[in-house]
Enzyme design. Structure first.
Site, mmCIF file in Angstrom:
data_model
loop_
_atom_site.group_PDB
_atom_site.id
_atom_site.type_symbol
_atom_site.label_atom_id
_atom_site.label_comp_id
_atom_site.label_asym_id
_atom_site.label_seq_id
_atom_site.Cartn_x
_atom_site.Cartn_y
_atom_site.Cartn_z
ATOM 1 N N VAL A 129 0.855 -1.320 -0.157
ATOM 2 C CA VAL A 129 0.013 -0.034 0.067
ATOM 3 C C VAL A 129 0.895 1.459 -0.121
ATOM 4 O O VAL A 129 0.355 2.441 -0.268
ATOM 5 C CB VAL A 129 -0.832 -0.153 1.092
ATOM 6 N N ALA A 130 2.374 1.106 0.255
ATOM 7 C CA ALA A 130 3.071 2.302 0.364
ATOM 8 C C ALA A 130 4.293 1.932 0.005
ATOM 9 O O ALA A 130 4.824 0.586 0.604
ATOM 10 C CB ALA A 130 3.059 3.222 1.791
ATOM 11 N N ILE A 134 13.475 3.160 2.355
ATOM 12 C CA ILE A 134 13.957 2.356 3.186
ATOM 13 C C ILE A 134 13.049 1.016 3.377
ATOM 14 O O ILE A 134 13.631 -0.182 3.311
ATOM 15 C CB ILE A 134 13.920 2.936 4.528
ATOM 16 N N ASP A 286 7.521 14.156 13.217
ATOM 17 C CA ASP A 286 7.034 13.986 12.031
ATOM 18 C C ASP A 286 5.717 13.925 11.715
ATOM 19 O O ASP A 286 5.224 12.928 11.053
ATOM 20 C CB ASP A 286 8.038 13.097 11.121
#
Length: 556
Positions: A129-130, A134, A286
Site C-alpha cells: 500500500v506504500a 527504506i 514528523d
C-alpha cells in the site's frame, strides 16, 4: 583511502551529479578529479543560471538516491544550519520509489520470522500500500484474526546506506581541511549526527519501542490512539503493527461529510503534541498529515515513529525562557536563552547577535499575542542562530520542524486556532514545576552530590597533577584577548630603551674621545688618525641602522 578504493564507482557518481548541477568547483576543490581520474572537460555542466542554490542541491540529492534523499529530509529540520531558501527546497524531497517484488518481501519475512509466511499470516497482500526508499508496507491478517500492517525493509538498503554514509564521512573530513566554513560548522560532526538518525530509522525494533513509549503517554486518553506492535512477528527489518483504518488528515475535505468537526480534531491534535513536548519531553518529530488518521470512533491515530525528539528538563526550561523572552520582546533574555541552548563560537560577536534579535523582536512587536505562530517564531530564532554559527541541539531543531508541520496541519483544519493560547497552560505548569520544592530539592541534592564527589576526588587529581609537573609534562595555556596589544606595547618599550641606551653609549664614547684628545699631550700613533671622526661616523651608521629597523617594524 580504503573507502575510496572500495567504492570508486560511487565516488564517480557523486562527482558527476555535483558537476551536472553546477557544483563542479566543489569536485575540483575536494580533489575528486585527481582521485577518480575524471576528465576536466566534464567540468562543463547543465545550464544552472535559472535554478536557485536550493533547487540545485535538491536535484543533486534526488539524483544520488535513497540515502541522500533521507539525509536531505533530515537536513530540512536544521534551520539553525541552512538558510530558508535551501530548507524550502529540501522539504520538497519525495521519499517515493517503485516497490520491490513480492517474492523478495516474502523471502525477507520468512528469514526474519523464521517461519513460512502462510504459517504466520492468514492473509498477506503481495501488492504494497506504500513504498519508500527504506521499506514498504503490506496489509495482512494474522492467524489469530487481527488485521495488521507489515513494514518490510528494502533488500540491500542497510548496505547501501552504510556505504554512502562512509563516503559522506570521508568527504566531510576533506571539506573541513579545505574550507573554513566546514570547520566552523563542524561538518564531520553534523554528518555523524545525521548518520545516527538515519541508522536509527533503519532499525524497526527501535521504532517499535518509540511507538510503545508514546502509547504509554496516552493510555488514559480516549481521543488519541497509538497502534499496537506485535513483537512476536517483528524484528530489526520487519515490523508488524495493528492496522489503522480511517481518514488521513491529508484529506481534510472528507471530515465534515463524514460527521466530524475539524476544529475539535485540531484542538485534540495540538493538545496531544503539546503534551508530548512540554510534559513528557518525548515527541513525534514528523506529524505530517499522512501520519495522522481519524478513526471511526473519533480518536486520532499517530503513525510512523521512526523520527522522534527528546527534550531534557533543562532544555524544556530554556525553551520556555526563549519563547517567553520573544513574546515579551526582551532581547537580553533571548540572548541568554539562546546561549543556554546552543554552543557559542569563541569569536562570536554578541553585539551583532543582539542587533539581529532586536530586528526579529521588532517583526513581532505589533502582532497580537494570539496570532504569533510558535513554530514560525522558533524557526526565525534558529535562523538568527544559523547566521551567527551557533550550534543548536538536533532535538531542538526537530522540535521546530515538528511545530511548523503541526501548524501546517492546523491551517487546513482550523485557521483561527491559536497554538499560543493552547500552549499557555502547559507553559504555566512547566514554570510551576520548575520552581516547585520537589524540583529545587532535587537540583540542590544533585549539586551537593556533585560537589562532594569533586571534593573526594581532589587528592587523586592533585597527585596526578603533581606527577605531570615532576615529569615536565604539565602544559599551561593562557588565553588573553588583549595579549596582542600587550605584546606590541612591550615591543615598543624595549625598542625605545635600546635606542636610548645606544644614544647614551654614543654620547659617552664621543665625550671620552674628545676629553682624551685634549688632555693627552703624548705623541701616539693613534692620534695620527682621525679617531673622533671615524668613531662618530661608525656610531652614526649604527644609530641610523637601529632607527631604520625599529621604524620598519612599526613598533617604535
Amino acid at each position: 583511502m580504503a573507502v575510496r578504493i572500495r567504492h570508486t564507482g560511487r565516488y564517480r557518481e557523486i562527482a558527476m551529479a555535483l558537476m551536472r548541477h553546477g557544483f563542479g568547483y566543489m569536485v575540483e576543490e575536494l580533489g575528486l578529479f585527481q582521485m577518480l581520474s575524471l576528465p576536466r572537460r566534464r567540468l562543463k555542466h547543465e545550464q544552472t543560471e535559472t535554478k536557485t542554490l536550493g533547487e540545485r542541491i535538491r536535484l543533486v540529492l534526488e539524483d544520488l538516491g535513497p540515502t541522500f534523499v533521507k539525509l536531505g529530509q533530515l537536513a530540512s529540520t536544521r534551520s539553525d544550519l541552512l538558510p530558508d531558501t535551501v530548507i524550502r527546497e529540501l522539504v520538497k524531497l519525495q521519499d517515493q520509489v517503485p516497490p520491490f517484488p513480492a517474492k523478495a518481501a516474502r523471502s525477507i519475512l520468512e528469514e526474519e520470522l523464521e517461519a513460512p509466511v502462510d504459517e504466520v499470516f492468514a492473509r498477506f497482500d503481495d501488492v504494497p500500500v506504500a513504498a519508500a526508499s527504506i521499506g514498504q508496507v503490506h496489509l495482512g491478517k494474522l492467524k489469530s484474526g487481527e488485521a495488521v500492517a507489515v513494514k518490510i525493509q528494502r533488500p540491500g538498503a542497510l548496505q547501501t546506506i552504510t556505504r554512502d554514509l562512509a563516503i559522506l564521512r570521508d568527504l566531510s573530513q576533506i571539506a573541513e581541511k579545505r574550507w573554513e566554513w566546514a570547520r566552523r560548522y563542524q561538518l564531520t560532526k553534523i554528518v555523524e549526527e545525521f548518520s545516527k538518525s538515519l541508522l536509527a530509522e533503519m532499525d524497526y525494533s527501535r521504532e517499535g519501542r518509540n511507538t510503545e513509549k508514546i502509547a504509554l503517554q496516552f493510555q488514559d486518553d480516549p481521543y488519541i490512539f497509538i497502534p499496537r506492535i506485535f513483537w512476536q512477528y517483528s524484528s530489526s527489518r520487519v515490523m508488524t503493527m495493528e492496522y489503522v483504518e480511517g481518514i488521513t488528515l491529508s484529506q481534510p475535505e472528507q471530515l465534515e461529510p463524514s460527521g466530524f468537526d475539524p476544529k475539535l480534531i485540531a484542538k485534540r491534535f495540538v493538545n496531544a503534541m503539546l503534551h508530548q513536548i512540554f510534559m513528557e519531553g518525548f515527541f513525534h518529530a514528523d506529524p505530517h498529515p499522512g501520519n495522522l488518521i481519524l478513526r471511526k470512533d473519533g480518536s486520532l491515530a499517530f503513525l510512523d515513529f521512526g523520527m522522534v525528539g527528546r527534550l531534557s528538563s533543562d532544555m524544556k526550561d530554556h525553551l520556555s525562557e526563549l519563547i517567553i523572552a520573544l513574546m515579551r520582546k526582551n532581547t537580553d533574555s533571548m540572548v541568554r536563552a539562546i546561549l543556554h541552548l546552543g554552543l557559542l563560537p569563541e569569536d562570536n560577536d554578541l553585539d551583532a547577535l543582539r542587533r539581529d534579535l532586536d530586528t526579529l523582536r521588532d517583526e513581532y512587536y505589533d502582532m497580537p499575542f494570539s496570532e504569533i505562530g510558535i513554530g514560525k517564531a522558533l524557526s526565525d530564532l534558529f535562523g538568527v542562530a544559523q547566521r551567527h554559527a551557533i550550534m543548536m541541539p538536533p532535538d531542538l531543531t526537530l522540535l521546530g520542524k515538528a511545530l511548523l508541520t503541526m501548524e501546517g496541519v492546523i491551517q487546513k483544519l482550523d485557521p483561527e486556532l491559536s497554538i499560543i493560547d493552547m500552549a499557555e497552560p502547559f507553559g504555566k505548569k512547566l514554570i510551576k514545576d520548575r520552581f516547585s520544592p520537589r524540583r529545587i530539592r532535587g537540583k540542590l541534592l544533585g549539586s551537593a552530590a556533585g560537589l562532594a564527589e569533586a571534593l573526594l576526588d581532589m587528592p587523586s587529581q592533585a597527585r596526578h597533577l603533581s606527577a605531570l609537573f615532576s615529569k615536565g609534562k604539565l602544559k599551561v595555556e593562557i588565553s588573553m584577548p588583549e595579549m596582542e596589544s600587550l605584546m606590541r606595547k612591550l615591543d615598543q618599550i624595549s625598542n625605545r630603551l635600546s635606542f636610548s641606551i645606544v644614544l647614551l653609549a654614543f654620547s659617552i664614547i664621543m665625550v671620552g674621545l674628545i676629553i682624551g684628545s685634549s688632555m693627552n699631550r703624548q705623541s701616539s700613533i693613534l692620534w695620527h688618525f682621525p679617531v673622533i671622526g671615524i668613531g662618530l661616523g661608525v656610531a652614526f651608521l649604527l644609530v641610523v641602522w637601529l632607527l631604520y629597523a625599529i621604524f620598519k617594524s612599526g613598533k617604535f
